[in-house]
Design a protein around this motif. Sequence first.
Motif, PDB file in Angstrom:
ATOM      1  N   GLN A 182     -30.509  -3.523  18.411  1.00 17.02           N
ATOM      2  CA  GLN A 182     -31.928  -3.706  18.135  1.00 17.02           C
ATOM      3  C   GLN A 182     -32.407  -3.014  16.860  1.00 17.02           C
ATOM      4  OE1 GLN A 182     -33.909  -2.370  21.712  1.00 17.02           O
ATOM      5  NE2 GLN A 182     -32.674  -3.709  23.016  1.00 17.02           N
ATOM      6  N   ASN A 183     -31.657  -2.037  16.367  1.00 12.79           N
ATOM      7  CA  ASN A 183     -32.178  -1.223  15.280  1.00 12.79           C
ATOM      8  C   ASN A 183     -31.296  -1.127  14.039  1.00 12.79           C
ATOM      9  OD1 ASN A 183     -34.708   0.265  16.562  1.00 12.79           O
ATOM     10  ND2 ASN A 183     -33.088   0.239  18.113  1.00 12.79           N
ATOM     11  N   LEU A 184     -30.019  -1.443  14.157  1.00  9.47           N
ATOM     12  CA  LEU A 184     -29.116  -1.338  13.016  1.00  9.47           C
ATOM     13  C   LEU A 184     -28.575  -2.714  12.645  1.00  9.47           C
ATOM     14  CD1 LEU A 184     -27.105   1.897  13.973  1.00  9.47           C
ATOM     15  CD2 LEU A 184     -29.158   1.709  12.545  1.00  9.47           C
ATOM     16  N   ASP A 185     -28.323  -2.909  11.361  1.00 12.31           N
ATOM     17  CA  ASP A 185     -27.855  -4.195  10.866  1.00 12.31           C
ATOM     18  C   ASP A 185     -26.745  -3.952   9.834  1.00 12.31           C
ATOM     19  OD1 ASP A 185     -27.412  -6.666   9.756  1.00 12.31           O
ATOM     20  OD2 ASP A 185     -29.504  -7.077   9.284  1.00 12.31           O
ATOM     21  N   PRO A 186     -25.540  -4.449  10.097  1.00 14.68           N
ATOM     22  CA  PRO A 186     -24.440  -4.205   9.140  1.00 14.68           C
ATOM     23  C   PRO A 186     -24.703  -4.805   7.765  1.00 14.68           C
ATOM     24  CG  PRO A 186     -23.792  -5.793  10.835  1.00 14.68           C
ATOM     25  CD  PRO A 186     -25.094  -5.203  11.270  1.00 14.68           C
ATOM     26  N   ALA A 187     -25.532  -5.836   7.679  1.00 15.17           N
ATOM     27  CA  ALA A 187     -25.850  -6.428   6.383  1.00 15.17           C
ATOM     28  C   ALA A 187     -26.834  -5.560   5.596  1.00 15.17           C
ATOM     29  CB  ALA A 187     -26.435  -7.824   6.574  1.00 15.17           C
ATOM     30  N   ARG A 188     -27.622  -4.793   6.302  1.00 19.50           N
ATOM     31  CA  ARG A 188     -28.633  -3.937   5.660  1.00 19.50           C
ATOM     32  C   ARG A 188     -28.181  -2.482   5.557  1.00 19.50           C
ATOM     33  NH1 ARG A 188     -32.934  -3.695   9.548  1.00 19.50           N
ATOM     34  NH2 ARG A 188     -31.737  -1.930  10.367  1.00 19.50           N
ATOM     35  N   ASP A 189     -27.624  -1.976   6.641  1.00 21.08           N
ATOM     36  CA  ASP A 189     -27.258  -0.554   6.718  1.00 21.08           C
ATOM     37  C   ASP A 189     -25.799  -0.389   6.306  1.00 21.08           C
ATOM     38  OD1 ASP A 189     -29.848   0.013   7.806  1.00 21.08           O
ATOM     39  OD2 ASP A 189     -29.123  -0.732   9.739  1.00 21.08           O
ATOM     40  N   LYS A 190     -25.599  -0.227   5.003  1.00 23.27           N
ATOM     41  CA  LYS A 190     -24.248  -0.206   4.452  1.00 23.27           C
ATOM     42  C   LYS A 190     -23.507   1.097   4.743  1.00 23.27           C
ATOM     43  CE  LYS A 190     -24.478  -4.271   2.539  1.00 23.27           C
ATOM     44  NZ  LYS A 190     -23.638  -5.394   3.023  1.00 23.27           N
ATOM     45  N   LYS A 191     -24.241   2.199   4.869  1.00 23.16           N
ATOM     46  CA  LYS A 191     -23.626   3.490   5.166  1.00 23.16           C
ATOM     47  C   LYS A 191     -24.328   4.111   6.374  1.00 23.16           C
ATOM     48  CE  LYS A 191     -22.402   4.627   0.360  1.00 23.16           C
ATOM     49  NZ  LYS A 191     -22.590   5.632  -0.729  1.00 23.16           N
ATOM     50  N   VAL A 192     -23.571   4.369   7.412  1.00 24.29           N
ATOM     51  CA  VAL A 192     -24.129   4.978   8.623  1.00 24.29           C
ATOM     52  C   VAL A 192     -23.364   6.255   8.930  1.00 24.29           C
ATOM     53  CG1 VAL A 192     -24.669   4.682  11.066  1.00 24.29           C
ATOM     54  CG2 VAL A 192     -24.770   2.699   9.524  1.00 24.29           C
ATOM     55  N   ALA A 193     -24.087   7.360   9.079  1.00 24.20           N
ATOM     56  CA  ALA A 193     -23.485   8.647   9.448  1.00 24.20           C
ATOM     57  C   ALA A 193     -23.998   9.054  10.817  1.00 24.20           C
ATOM     58  CB  ALA A 193     -23.836   9.711   8.408  1.00 24.20           C
ATOM     59  N   MET A 194     -23.098   9.531  11.669  1.00 30.90           N
ATOM     60  CA  MET A 194     -23.473   9.879  13.040  1.00 30.90           C
ATOM     61  C   MET A 194     -22.939  11.259  13.411  1.00 30.90           C
ATOM     62  SD  MET A 194     -22.902   6.222  14.946  1.00 30.90           S
ATOM     63  CE  MET A 194     -21.224   6.099  14.367  1.00 30.90           C
ATOM     64  N   PHE A 195     -23.575  11.859  14.395  1.00 28.18           N
ATOM     65  CA  PHE A 195     -23.166  13.180  14.854  1.00 28.18           C
ATOM     66  C   PHE A 195     -23.485  13.324  16.332  1.00 28.18           C
ATOM     67  CE2 PHE A 195     -27.529  13.433  13.414  1.00 28.18           C
ATOM     68  CZ  PHE A 195     -28.168  14.184  14.391  1.00 28.18           C
ATOM     69  N   CYS A 196     -22.818  14.305  16.969  1.00 26.19           N
ATOM     70  CA  CYS A 196     -23.060  14.630  18.372  1.00 26.19           C
ATOM     71  C   CYS A 196     -22.747  16.115  18.572  1.00 26.19           C
ATOM     72  CB  CYS A 196     -22.228  13.751  19.293  1.00 26.19           C
ATOM     73  SG  CYS A 196     -20.449  13.873  18.999  1.00 26.19           S
ATOM     74  N   THR A 197     -22.650  16.564  19.800  1.00 24.69           N
ATOM     75  CA  THR A 197     -22.493  17.998  20.066  1.00 24.69           C
ATOM     76  C   THR A 197     -21.157  18.534  19.573  1.00 24.69           C
ATOM     77  OG1 THR A 197     -23.867  17.759  22.049  1.00 24.69           O
ATOM     78  CG2 THR A 197     -22.576  19.789  21.838  1.00 24.69           C
ATOM     79  N   GLY A 198     -20.060  17.925  20.027  1.00 26.16           N
ATOM     80  CA  GLY A 198     -18.741  18.449  19.677  1.00 26.16           C
ATOM     81  C   GLY A 198     -17.839  17.481  18.955  1.00 26.16           C
ATOM     82  N   GLY A 199     -18.292  16.249  18.744  1.00 19.49           N
ATOM     83  CA  GLY A 199     -17.522  15.288  17.986  1.00 19.49           C
ATOM     84  C   GLY A 199     -17.014  14.089  18.758  1.00 19.49           C
TER      85      GLY A 199
END
Length: 345
Positions: A182-199
């Motif tokens: 619903q919120n991300l688009d591979p055609a628009r969002d060329k670089k996505v960085a993600m994180f969490c508690t321990g990986g």
Amino acid sequence: MTAIHSNASATLPQANHPYKVMALYKFASLPDAEALKTPLAQFCCNRGIKGTLILAPEGINGTVAGSTEAIDALADYLFATGPFGTRLQGAEVKYSFADTAPFLRMKVRLKPEIVTLRAPEADPSKAVGTYVEPGDWNSLIDQNDVVLVDTRNDYEVGLGTFQRALDPATANFTEFKDYVAQNLDPARDKKVAMFCTGGIRCEKASSYLLSQGFEEVFHLKGGILKYLEVVPPEQSRFQGECFVFDERVSVGHGLELGNATLCRACRHPLTDADRQHPDYQEGTSCPFCAGDEAKHQAAAERQRQMDLARQRGTMHLGDEAATAAKKAKARKVMQAEQSRERNRG
């Protein structure tokens, strides 16, 4: 004994304490997970190791504690000489030490996934995003064309997160798929960085995004905890505290003990502001469960039983757990103060 992953821990603070703690995870192909369960449990129990390990066809995850000799033997069993062969080599492993036993029993659980996403197309053992070391994280997320996403659940994000990170507002990790759709688009969002508690969560999330056609996917190696451990506070982009799944509740920079507590009714982490809210009543309710009478009644009954146990001069199980948590927290505060004193000296 090969002693893989164990040598570095000898230099850790409090390494002279009697209990060595090992937290680990590894995405690996374990189609024989069911056959591995009993021998692993027997190996741990025979050496007095306690804690929880989760086995799944996609890998292993968990935290255990025991004597230094026992944990070193387990590391050798998992990473070299045991029935896992070399499949768990390269696992993400963190060691620490404790002066009291952190766990009461040993459990090896068999589950469909070590991190529940219910997306078979996400397979970190085959494809995963680019790992980013904590020291390089700031330069990545400062780039304007990078979409930064927190993969944790809403109650964790509420305590703290990185500047300008998107909050998926998920109650559990399985909802992350809907957020992406619903919120991300591979055609628009060329670089996505993600994180969490321990990986571990963002590693699986990165694999999922790659399966959905996203081209450049990054994730923080070692998670927030490693970032808070190695990045100086004055350089940090993390705001607030990081929720952790143990008696500390939360930690801040340098992994110092945070100020959060847990609501005994709903187990939601609470900040100082939450504890000042009119709906907060210690041991009974908080702003996040204000309308849930069933939880309030259960908490009130638990508190009543604890009060009765005190009057009789006995210890209720809930009271014992709360007392143990308070003692552990006080012990960590004292250790942090001692560490600061040594550093000042």
